[in-house]
Design a protein around this motif. Structure first.
Motif, short mmCIF file in Angstrom:
data_model
loop_
_atom_site.label_atom_id
_atom_site.label_comp_id
_atom_site.label_asym_id
_atom_site.label_seq_id
_atom_site.Cartn_x
_atom_site.Cartn_y
_atom_site.Cartn_z
N ARG A 104 84.05 1.45 -69.56
CA ARG A 104 83.31 0.87 -68.45
C ARG A 104 84.07 -0.30 -67.84
NH1 ARG A 104 80.05 1.47 -64.22
NH2 ARG A 104 78.64 -0.31 -63.90
N PHE A 105 84.59 -1.19 -68.68
CA PHE A 105 85.28 -2.37 -68.18
C PHE A 105 86.61 -2.03 -67.52
CE2 PHE A 105 82.17 -4.79 -70.42
CZ PHE A 105 82.21 -6.05 -69.87
N TYR A 106 87.25 -0.96 -67.93
CA TYR A 106 88.54 -0.59 -67.35
C TYR A 106 88.40 0.35 -66.17
CZ TYR A 106 91.43 -2.92 -70.79
OH TYR A 106 92.06 -3.88 -71.55
N ASP A 107 87.19 0.63 -65.79
CA ASP A 107 86.96 1.45 -64.62
C ASP A 107 87.39 0.68 -63.38
OD1 ASP A 107 86.16 3.18 -62.69
OD2 ASP A 107 84.03 3.19 -63.23
N GLY A 108 88.17 1.31 -62.49
CA GLY A 108 88.68 0.63 -61.31
C GLY A 108 87.58 0.13 -60.39
N ASN A 109 86.42 0.73 -60.42
CA ASN A 109 85.32 0.32 -59.55
C ASN A 109 84.47 -0.78 -60.17
OD1 ASN A 109 86.03 2.27 -57.60
ND2 ASN A 109 84.94 3.86 -58.74
N PHE A 110 84.78 -1.16 -61.38
CA PHE A 110 84.01 -2.19 -62.07
C PHE A 110 84.80 -3.49 -62.07
CE2 PHE A 110 82.60 -4.39 -65.97
CZ PHE A 110 81.25 -4.49 -65.66
N LEU A 111 84.21 -4.58 -61.62
CA LEU A 111 84.85 -5.89 -61.52
C LEU A 111 86.17 -5.83 -60.74
CD1 LEU A 111 84.34 -7.34 -65.12
CD2 LEU A 111 83.12 -7.98 -63.04
N PRO A 112 86.16 -5.39 -59.49
CA PRO A 112 87.40 -5.35 -58.71
C PRO A 112 87.83 -6.76 -58.27
CG PRO A 112 85.53 -4.76 -57.34
CD PRO A 112 84.99 -4.93 -58.73
N VAL A 113 89.13 -6.93 -58.05
CA VAL A 113 89.66 -8.18 -57.50
C VAL A 113 89.40 -8.16 -56.00
CG1 VAL A 113 91.71 -9.58 -57.14
CG2 VAL A 113 91.42 -8.35 -59.29
N ASP A 114 88.54 -9.05 -55.53
CA ASP A 114 88.19 -9.03 -54.11
C ASP A 114 88.62 -10.28 -53.35
OD1 ASP A 114 86.46 -10.91 -55.10
OD2 ASP A 114 84.65 -9.70 -54.89
N THR A 115 89.25 -11.25 -54.06
CA THR A 115 89.69 -12.47 -53.38
C THR A 115 91.07 -12.88 -53.89
OG1 THR A 115 87.39 -13.23 -53.24
CG2 THR A 115 89.12 -14.86 -52.82
N ILE A 116 91.98 -13.18 -52.96
CA ILE A 116 93.33 -13.64 -53.30
C ILE A 116 93.57 -14.96 -52.58
CG2 ILE A 116 95.80 -13.13 -53.24
CD1 ILE A 116 95.11 -10.18 -53.11
N THR A 117 93.94 -15.98 -53.32
CA THR A 117 94.31 -17.26 -52.71
C THR A 117 95.80 -17.50 -52.93
OG1 THR A 117 93.76 -18.51 -54.71
CG2 THR A 117 92.00 -18.19 -53.11
N ILE A 118 96.49 -17.94 -51.87
CA ILE A 118 97.94 -18.16 -51.90
C ILE A 118 98.20 -19.60 -51.49
CG2 ILE A 118 100.18 -17.45 -50.99
CD1 ILE A 118 98.96 -14.71 -50.45
N ARG A 119 98.87 -20.34 -52.36
CA ARG A 119 99.19 -21.74 -52.10
C ARG A 119 100.71 -21.93 -52.15
NH1 ARG A 119 94.55 -22.11 -55.44
NH2 ARG A 119 92.78 -23.13 -54.40
N GLY A 120 101.15 -23.05 -51.60
CA GLY A 120 102.58 -23.36 -51.57
C GLY A 120 103.03 -23.55 -50.14
N THR A 121 104.22 -24.11 -49.98
CA THR A 121 104.79 -24.29 -48.65
C THR A 121 105.50 -23.01 -48.23
OG1 THR A 121 105.12 -26.65 -49.10
CG2 THR A 121 106.34 -25.70 -47.26
N LEU A 122 104.91 -22.32 -47.28
CA LEU A 122 105.43 -21.03 -46.85
C LEU A 122 106.09 -21.19 -45.48
CD1 LEU A 122 102.46 -18.69 -47.89
CD2 LEU A 122 104.51 -19.28 -49.17
N ASP A 123 107.42 -21.35 -45.49
CA ASP A 123 108.18 -21.43 -44.25
C ASP A 123 108.81 -20.09 -43.88
OD1 ASP A 123 107.62 -24.15 -43.98
OD2 ASP A 123 109.35 -24.72 -45.20
N GLN A 124 109.16 -19.32 -44.88
CA GLN A 124 109.85 -18.05 -44.64
C GLN A 124 108.92 -16.84 -44.83
OE1 GLN A 124 112.77 -18.43 -43.46
NE2 GLN A 124 113.05 -20.58 -44.01
N ASN A 125 107.88 -17.00 -45.61
CA ASN A 125 106.93 -15.92 -45.84
C ASN A 125 105.57 -16.32 -45.27
OD1 ASN A 125 108.49 -14.09 -47.94
ND2 ASN A 125 108.73 -16.19 -48.64
N SER A 126 104.76 -15.32 -44.99
CA SER A 126 103.41 -15.58 -44.48
C SER A 126 102.38 -15.09 -45.49
CB SER A 126 103.20 -14.88 -43.13
OG SER A 126 103.25 -13.46 -43.30
N VAL A 127 101.18 -15.65 -45.39
CA VAL A 127 100.09 -15.22 -46.27
C VAL A 127 99.77 -13.75 -46.03
CG1 VAL A 127 97.65 -15.56 -46.80
CG2 VAL A 127 99.13 -17.54 -46.41
N GLU A 128 99.80 -13.33 -44.77
CA GLU A 128 99.50 -11.93 -44.45
C GLU A 128 100.53 -10.99 -45.07
OE1 GLU A 128 99.68 -14.38 -42.33
OE2 GLU A 128 97.55 -14.66 -41.80
N GLU A 129 101.80 -11.40 -45.06
CA GLU A 129 102.86 -10.56 -45.62
C GLU A 129 102.67 -10.37 -47.12
OE1 GLU A 129 107.77 -10.56 -46.00
OE2 GLU A 129 106.70 -12.26 -45.11
#
Length: 325
Positions: A104-129
């Protein structure tokens, strides 16, 4: 004579032991009426104490001590078997429950990752990328099954990412902290150098024409860069900006100035500071006299410099002017 001899044995009386009262003791007594034998006496006492009696010489149906012990042993053995069976049933139930919970716990539909936070100084990369890279990687899905090391390795494969720190926060958050590569100089025609990373190749569409270009053997990169920084600071104090640096295989140094001549400093790095100071003093004096600007200044001399004028080739030649201090 003969009659005495033959009568002597017959005349001897058998001696008998006498006890008190003068009665003889019978060594093999027999039980009379109303008396109990030793066996009967034992049976009576043990029966009164609640112990199964053993009839000596008898053939009755009474149970023996051995029969009683066997029955108790059989009862104890049965209880032990029942306990083992119960324990096995409990273990089996726990294992089955654990497998169901794990699935049950390893089922892909159970407890999905739905939020990603990205921190740091991004001059060459973008959050969208970076978010798009993670979404299309196939790594995102079940929160418990997500491996943060796999995510870190994927992000660090980006050409401008120096390092990535990844952590999960219950129940559905993935956090990233990105450290980018910061180019400090151009290394040769198409590469960059950062003191924290070393030499690296940027994407083809990224150029840095404003960075100083250094041409030197790759194996000397970590040794060349600190010397370059030190000389750049000394030249900037006198108003000179460095455009390029060349270091030969023999570790002979040349500095190309944006607003001045080519400086040939040679190989003796411990002399670089004195040679730059000598050049700045002489060059200022010549500029004040409105003399024609030089094309190069060879500072490898102990007590002076050799100057080549603009009309000469931009390299040390005979026919230049030797200036002594």
């Amino acid at each position: 004579m003969d009659s005495k001899d033959s009568a002597a044995p017959s005349g001897r009386k058998r001696r008998s032991r006498k006890g008190k009262g003068g009665n003889g003791i019978n060594l093999r007594p027999e039980a009379g009426a109303g008396e109990k034998t030793v066996a009967e006496h034992l049976m009576t006492e043990t029966a009164g104490a609640g112990v199964a009696a053993v009839r000596i010489g008898g053939g009755g149906p009474e149970a023996s001590l051995e029969d009683t012990g066997s029955a108790a042993h059989r009862q104890s053995r049965g209880e032990m078997v029942a306990g083992i069976v119960f324990t096995l049933l409990v273990i089996g139930a726990l294992v089955a429950a654990g497998m169901v919970i794990k699935q049950r716990f390893y089922d892909g539909n159970f407890l999905p990752v739905d939020t990603i936070t990205i921190r740091g100084t991004l001059d060459q990369n973008s959050v969208e990328e970076i978010s798009s890279l993670l979404s299309n990687s196939g790594l995102m899905g079940n929160f418990i099954r997500l491996n943060v090391d796999d995510v870190r390795q994927l992000v660090e494969e980006l050409p401008w990412v120096q390092s990535a720190a990844v952590r999960k926060q219950w129940p559905s958050l993935l956090q990233l902290h990105i450290t980018e590569k910061i180019p400090q100089v151009r290394w040769g025609a198409d590469r960059l150098y950062s003191q924290s990373v070393g030499i690296f190749t940027p994407p083809e569409d990224r150029t840095y024409p404003d960075l100083v270009r250094i041409d030197a053997p790759d194996e000397l990169a970590s040794a060349v860069f600190p010397v370059f920084i030190r000389c750049q600071i000394l030249l900037a104090r006198h108003g000179f900006a460095v455009a390029a640096v060349r270091v030969s295989d023999r570790r002979s140094w040349e500095f190309v100035l944006k607003n001045g001549p080519l400086l040939i400093l040679g190989r003796e790095q411990e002399e670089f500071e004195d040679r730059i100071e000598r050049f700045a003093r002489i060059y200022r004096m010549m500029r004040d006299q409105e003399r024609q600007l030089t094309a190069y200044a060879d500072l490898r001399y102990e007590n002076g410099i050799a100057l080549g004028w603009k009309s000469d080739d931009a390299a040390p030649q005979e026919g230049g002017t030797a200036v002594r201090r």
